[in-house]
Design a protein around this motif. Sequence first.
Motif, PDB file in Angstrom:
ATOM      1  N   MET A 127       0.844  -1.168  -0.014  1.00  0.00           N
ATOM      2  CA  MET A 127      -0.053  -0.247  -0.095  1.00  0.00           C
ATOM      3  C   MET A 127       0.719   1.283  -0.139  1.00  0.00           C
ATOM      4  O   MET A 127       0.744   2.408  -0.708  1.00  0.00           O
ATOM      5  CB  MET A 127      -0.350  -0.192   1.455  1.00  0.00           C
ATOM      6  CG  MET A 127      -2.322  -0.803   1.054  1.00  0.00           C
ATOM      7  SD  MET A 127      -3.376  -0.596   2.452  1.00  0.00           S
ATOM      8  CE  MET A 127      -4.260   0.884   2.582  1.00  0.00           C
ATOM      9  N   ARG A 128       2.125   1.681   0.596  1.00  0.00           N
ATOM     10  CA  ARG A 128       3.059   2.060   0.789  1.00  0.00           C
ATOM     11  C   ARG A 128       3.573   2.762  -0.529  1.00  0.00           C
ATOM     12  O   ARG A 128       3.600   3.552  -1.005  1.00  0.00           O
ATOM     13  CB  ARG A 128       3.918   1.904   1.750  1.00  0.00           C
ATOM     14  CG  ARG A 128       5.027   3.306   1.614  1.00  0.00           C
ATOM     15  CD  ARG A 128       6.588   2.713   2.896  1.00  0.00           C
ATOM     16  NE  ARG A 128       5.546   2.423   4.613  1.00  0.00           N
ATOM     17  CZ  ARG A 128       5.934   1.428   4.824  1.00  0.00           C
ATOM     18  NH1 ARG A 128       6.227   0.021   4.037  1.00  0.00           N
ATOM     19  NH2 ARG A 128       5.464   1.303   5.833  1.00  0.00           N
ATOM     20  N   LYS A 129       4.047   1.190  -1.307  1.00  0.00           N
ATOM     21  CA  LYS A 129       3.951   1.664  -2.317  1.00  0.00           C
ATOM     22  C   LYS A 129       3.356   1.996  -3.187  1.00  0.00           C
ATOM     23  O   LYS A 129       3.609   2.937  -4.545  1.00  0.00           O
ATOM     24  CB  LYS A 129       4.662   0.384  -3.362  1.00  0.00           C
ATOM     25  CG  LYS A 129       5.724   0.032  -4.250  1.00  0.00           C
ATOM     26  CD  LYS A 129       6.319  -1.503  -4.393  1.00  0.00           C
ATOM     27  CE  LYS A 129       6.759  -0.977  -6.061  1.00  0.00           C
ATOM     28  NZ  LYS A 129       7.316  -2.788  -5.804  1.00  0.00           N
ATOM     29  N   LEU A 130       2.115   1.621  -3.841  1.00  0.00           N
ATOM     30  CA  LEU A 130       0.862   2.420  -4.183  1.00  0.00           C
ATOM     31  C   LEU A 130       1.046   3.093  -4.282  1.00  0.00           C
ATOM     32  O   LEU A 130       0.613   4.413  -5.184  1.00  0.00           O
ATOM     33  CB  LEU A 130      -0.431   1.474  -3.632  1.00  0.00           C
ATOM     34  CG  LEU A 130      -1.887   2.061  -5.160  1.00  0.00           C
ATOM     35  CD1 LEU A 130      -1.225   1.909  -5.948  1.00  0.00           C
ATOM     36  CD2 LEU A 130      -2.579   1.285  -4.343  1.00  0.00           C
ATOM     37  N   LEU A 143       2.724  14.170   0.727  1.00  0.00           N
ATOM     38  CA  LEU A 143       3.051  13.672   2.515  1.00  0.00           C
ATOM     39  C   LEU A 143       4.223  13.395   2.856  1.00  0.00           C
ATOM     40  O   LEU A 143       4.844  12.831   2.248  1.00  0.00           O
ATOM     41  CB  LEU A 143       1.571  12.599   2.346  1.00  0.00           C
ATOM     42  CG  LEU A 143       0.390  12.284   1.511  1.00  0.00           C
ATOM     43  CD1 LEU A 143      -0.590  11.326   1.535  1.00  0.00           C
ATOM     44  CD2 LEU A 143      -0.338  13.914   2.548  1.00  0.00           C
ATOM     45  N   GLU A 144       4.031  13.528   3.629  1.00  0.00           N
ATOM     46  CA  GLU A 144       5.630  13.114   4.735  1.00  0.00           C
ATOM     47  C   GLU A 144       5.521  11.910   5.084  1.00  0.00           C
ATOM     48  O   GLU A 144       3.951  11.547   4.350  1.00  0.00           O
ATOM     49  CB  GLU A 144       5.300  13.407   6.172  1.00  0.00           C
ATOM     50  CG  GLU A 144       5.309  15.047   5.902  1.00  0.00           C
ATOM     51  CD  GLU A 144       6.631  16.459   5.302  1.00  0.00           C
ATOM     52  OE1 GLU A 144       7.904  15.202   5.066  1.00  0.00           O
ATOM     53  OE2 GLU A 144       6.999  16.651   4.422  1.00  0.00           O
ATOM     54  N   LYS A 145       6.351  11.184   5.342  1.00  0.00           N
ATOM     55  CA  LYS A 145       6.425  10.598   5.719  1.00  0.00           C
ATOM     56  C   LYS A 145       5.430   9.406   6.711  1.00  0.00           C
ATOM     57  O   LYS A 145       5.244   8.158   6.497  1.00  0.00           O
ATOM     58  CB  LYS A 145       7.570   9.522   6.261  1.00  0.00           C
ATOM     59  CG  LYS A 145       7.962   7.806   5.804  1.00  0.00           C
ATOM     60  CD  LYS A 145       9.198   8.117   6.387  1.00  0.00           C
ATOM     61  CE  LYS A 145       9.742   6.529   6.231  1.00  0.00           C
ATOM     62  NZ  LYS A 145      11.054   5.743   6.249  1.00  0.00           N
ATOM     63  N   ASN A 146       5.305  10.210   7.359  1.00  0.00           N
ATOM     64  CA  ASN A 146       4.482   9.235   8.607  1.00  0.00           C
ATOM     65  C   ASN A 146       3.087   9.676   8.116  1.00  0.00           C
ATOM     66  O   ASN A 146       2.098   8.898   8.884  1.00  0.00           O
ATOM     67  CB  ASN A 146       5.252  11.353   9.876  1.00  0.00           C
ATOM     68  CG  ASN A 146       4.840  12.106  10.421  1.00  0.00           C
ATOM     69  OD1 ASN A 146       4.829  12.895   8.927  1.00  0.00           O
ATOM     70  ND2 ASN A 146       4.453  13.085  10.469  1.00  0.00           N
ATOM     71  N   GLU A 147       3.245  10.764   7.689  1.00  0.00           N
ATOM     72  CA  GLU A 147       1.510  11.212   6.687  1.00  0.00           C
ATOM     73  C   GLU A 147       0.602  10.376   6.627  1.00  0.00           C
ATOM     74  O   GLU A 147      -0.296   9.893   6.286  1.00  0.00           O
ATOM     75  CB  GLU A 147       0.965  12.010   6.281  1.00  0.00           C
ATOM     76  CG  GLU A 147       1.325  13.636   7.156  1.00  0.00           C
ATOM     77  CD  GLU A 147       1.444  15.022   6.402  1.00  0.00           C
ATOM     78  OE1 GLU A 147       1.152  16.077   6.670  1.00  0.00           O
ATOM     79  OE2 GLU A 147       2.415  15.066   5.051  1.00  0.00           O
ATOM     80  N   ILE A 148       1.800   9.416   5.468  1.00  0.00           N
ATOM     81  CA  ILE A 148       1.819   8.457   5.000  1.00  0.00           C
ATOM     82  C   ILE A 148       1.128   7.326   5.551  1.00  0.00           C
ATOM     83  O   ILE A 148       0.815   6.238   5.363  1.00  0.00           O
ATOM     84  CB  ILE A 148       2.827   7.708   3.703  1.00  0.00           C
ATOM     85  CG1 ILE A 148       2.995   9.238   2.157  1.00  0.00           C
ATOM     86  CG2 ILE A 148       2.810   6.399   3.123  1.00  0.00           C
ATOM     87  CD1 ILE A 148       4.488   8.503   1.211  1.00  0.00           C
ATOM     88  N   GLU A 149       1.755   6.759   6.874  1.00  0.00           N
ATOM     89  CA  GLU A 149       1.930   5.358   7.091  1.00  0.00           C
ATOM     90  C   GLU A 149       0.848   6.112   8.619  1.00  0.00           C
ATOM     91  O   GLU A 149      -0.417   4.764   8.353  1.00  0.00           O
ATOM     92  CB  GLU A 149       3.439   5.374   8.512  1.00  0.00           C
ATOM     93  CG  GLU A 149       4.449   5.638   7.929  1.00  0.00           C
ATOM     94  CD  GLU A 149       4.532   4.521   6.935  1.00  0.00           C
ATOM     95  OE1 GLU A 149       4.229   3.210   7.256  1.00  0.00           O
ATOM     96  OE2 GLU A 149       5.037   4.391   6.275  1.00  0.00           O
ATOM     97  N   HIS A 150      -0.134   6.666   8.676  1.00  0.00           N
ATOM     98  CA  HIS A 150      -1.255   7.113   8.938  1.00  0.00           C
ATOM     99  C   HIS A 150      -2.340   7.168   8.413  1.00  0.00           C
ATOM    100  O   HIS A 150      -3.352   6.476   8.409  1.00  0.00           O
ATOM    101  CB  HIS A 150      -0.688   8.659  10.303  1.00  0.00           C
ATOM    102  CG  HIS A 150      -0.705   9.076  11.391  1.00  0.00           C
ATOM    103  ND1 HIS A 150       1.192   9.470  11.763  1.00  0.00           N
ATOM    104  CD2 HIS A 150      -0.939   8.417  12.360  1.00  0.00           C
ATOM    105  CE1 HIS A 150       0.387   8.698  13.293  1.00  0.00           C
ATOM    106  NE2 HIS A 150       0.061   8.783  13.289  1.00  0.00           N
ATOM    107  N   LEU A 151      -2.137   7.516   6.878  1.00  0.00           N
ATOM    108  CA  LEU A 151      -3.299   7.434   6.205  1.00  0.00           C
ATOM    109  C   LEU A 151      -3.138   5.952   5.787  1.00  0.00           C
ATOM    110  O   LEU A 151      -4.445   5.428   5.113  1.00  0.00           O
ATOM    111  CB  LEU A 151      -2.848   8.073   4.775  1.00  0.00           C
ATOM    112  CG  LEU A 151      -2.992   7.852   3.421  1.00  0.00           C
ATOM    113  CD1 LEU A 151      -4.659   8.702   3.949  1.00  0.00           C
ATOM    114  CD2 LEU A 151      -2.908   8.591   2.509  1.00  0.00           C
ATOM    115  N   ILE A 152      -2.225   4.884   5.763  1.00  0.00           N
ATOM    116  CA  ILE A 152      -2.828   3.577   5.897  1.00  0.00           C
ATOM    117  C   ILE A 152      -2.783   3.187   6.509  1.00  0.00           C
ATOM    118  O   ILE A 152      -4.327   2.136   6.896  1.00  0.00           O
ATOM    119  CB  ILE A 152      -0.467   3.310   5.244  1.00  0.00           C
ATOM    120  CG1 ILE A 152      -0.417   3.231   3.890  1.00  0.00           C
ATOM    121  CG2 ILE A 152      -1.219   1.309   5.134  1.00  0.00           C
ATOM    122  CD1 ILE A 152       0.762   2.714   3.856  1.00  0.00           C
TER     123      ILE A 152
END
Length: 218
Positions: A127-130, A143-152
């Motif tokens: 999902m991160r790759k997508l 998006l910042e890295k931490n924002e991507i993690e929270h989005l997932i």
Amino acid sequence: MKMSSRKKDIIDTSIALFNQEGCLSTSTRHIADNMGISVGNLYYYFKNKEDILVQILQEYTHSLFESLHAFDFANNRQFLFKEFLLQIQILDAKYKFLHTEMHSIIVTFPQFKLSMRSIMNDEVNLMRKLIVHQIEHGYMVELEKNEIEHLIANARILKLSSAGYWNIIEDRPQVNSQMASLSLFYFLHPYLTQKAYDDESWHQLEANLLKEVADVKM
């Protein structure tokens, strides 16, 4: 190694019964009786019900990962969220019980929980790759890295909770799957760019989802 036809029949019968009767309410004897075989014959292929559940989970995730890998991130510059949501919708309808009873299953079956935890890590990576792919090609906002993690994490929580919610409201797996997909659709909406909004496939997906759930009472 290819699964034997009898083992596949046990898996398919189990999925159907778990969806219809509930996973916790369905015993291995119930599965065997439904197939017209002995419990001993079933145990030749699976140690117990948890063993069946782990195999079903592996089948589900294999289908999901196969569909995501097919996107060919390195060479594909297209808007991929439509295809992603369509695959989720198909799988959720087929494996309804995994979402409606997930909490009870992981509490009752510790080995299933361990398998789920391991698989979730792989799912999060894909999902991160997508998401990174869609950002790089201008379909999602930066998006910042931490924002991507929270989005997932929030997308996964929404997916599980909305599937359970709609299965309480409605007793139609296909419609419930579409309602869960629609919830995820609108959750992702604020993260998309104008380029994504201009993609006709996104609007077509929304129109199709709304059409299918038009008679559902919110």
